[in-house]
Design a protein around this motif. Structure first.
Motif, PDB file in Angstrom:
ATOM      1  N   VAL A 113      -0.921 -46.882 -18.693  1.00 48.88           N
ATOM      2  CA  VAL A 113      -2.388 -47.214 -19.361  1.00 48.88           C
ATOM      3  C   VAL A 113      -2.508 -48.675 -19.959  1.00 48.88           C
ATOM      4  N   SER A 114      -1.096 -49.238 -20.274  1.00 48.86           N
ATOM      5  CA  SER A 114      -1.178 -50.492 -20.503  1.00 48.86           C
ATOM      6  C   SER A 114       0.205 -51.298 -19.991  1.00 48.86           C
ATOM      7  N   VAL A 115       0.077 -52.534 -19.614  1.00 47.78           N
ATOM      8  CA  VAL A 115       1.605 -53.257 -19.177  1.00 47.78           C
ATOM      9  C   VAL A 115       1.253 -54.446 -19.979  1.00 47.78           C
ATOM     10  N   THR A 116       1.982 -55.036 -20.729  1.00 51.56           N
ATOM     11  CA  THR A 116       2.056 -56.191 -21.413  1.00 51.56           C
ATOM     12  C   THR A 116       2.555 -57.314 -20.472  1.00 51.56           C
ATOM     13  N   PRO A 117       2.584 -58.703 -20.888  1.00 50.52           N
ATOM     14  CA  PRO A 117       3.020 -59.520 -20.078  1.00 50.52           C
ATOM     15  C   PRO A 117       4.699 -59.632 -19.662  1.00 50.52           C
ATOM     16  N   SER A 118       5.202 -59.038 -20.736  1.00 55.18           N
ATOM     17  CA  SER A 118       6.631 -58.894 -21.053  1.00 55.18           C
ATOM     18  C   SER A 118       7.225 -57.615 -20.077  1.00 55.18           C
TER      19      SER A 118
END
Length: 236
Positions: A113-118
């Motif tokens: 549901v979310s993936v950060t830049p890292s």
């Protein structure tokens, strides 16, 4: 420019002959890439039989026609395979697992549901399995909540009637044997819908079915576990 930058759709050239061939190829690719359905992301050998428009995520170490295409989407078109490289943020439904996936730039992440830049993120998952019951007062499932999962609950349906000396049954885990339901039915199509206040399991945790008033003899129950998990940032 020969192809479009995102979906790599072939473009018509000036004064091109056989324009319909290029247009039809672009439409076929659109038909597969918009509302993507990946039949699997774990099949390393191309299927012997495929239908027009079938798509697969090519996993590492794939062979035959998929060799060297790790990470690409393989689409069956005109009797052969064409390949599209997914971009970070693409979403697809994976048919054989029943989960929505997000491509994080390297792999398809189930339930993201979310993936950060890292690369950190949160995943919400549902896993299903049929549990065949044997004789005894309890049954411990092969289906489990993995370590560090944030548990939301369990649902299930009796697919083959439960037999034995029990009057009904309860569903829980090693900590609470009725956490997800009690007084549950034995007949085919009896069901359980067991949400719970979210909690964390710190080790792999199977479910435990316990007979009330007697023992199980036979039966099959289709169970689904619902949970979330967190992923850490990528190595630096």
């Amino acid at each position: 420019m020969v192809d479009t930058p995102n979906l790599t759709l072939p473009l018509l050239a000036a004064s091109q002959a056989q324009k319909h061939v290029t247009v039809n190829e672009a439409l076929m690719r659109l038909d597969s890439m918009v509302q993507i359905r990946l039949l699997s992301k774990n099949l390393a050998t191309p299927p012997a039989v495929a239908n027009e428009g079938d798509c697969y995520a090519v996993p590492p170490f794939s062979v035959n026609d998929w060799s060297g295409r790790d990470g690409d989407i393989a689409q069956f078109s005109n009797g052969g395979w064409i390949f599209v490289t997914p971009q970070k943020g693409w979403q697809a439904y994976v048919v054989d697992t029943g989960n929505l996936n997000v491509f994080d730039g390297t792999e398809w992440r189930a339930g993201a549901v979310s993936v950060t830049p890292s690369g950190a993120g949160m995943n919400i998952r549902s896993l299903e399995a049929d549990e065949v019951l044997g004789a005894g007062p309890t049954h411990t499932t092969s289906l489990l909540f993995p370590e560090r999962a944030i548990v939301f609950g369990v649902t299930g349906r009796v697919t083959d009637a439960i037999t034995g000396t029990l009057t009904d049954w309860r569903l829980g885990d090693a900590t609470s044997n009725d956490r997800f339901g009690n007084g549950l039915g034995l007949a085919q199509n009896s069901w359980v819908n067991g949400p719970t206040a979210p909690f964390v399991v710190w080790a792999d945790t199977p479910l435990v079915l316990t007979g009330n008033g007697g023992d199980f003899a036979s039966g099959t129950i289709r169970l689904t576990v619902f949970y979330a998990d967190l992923t850490i940032p990528d190595p630096v």
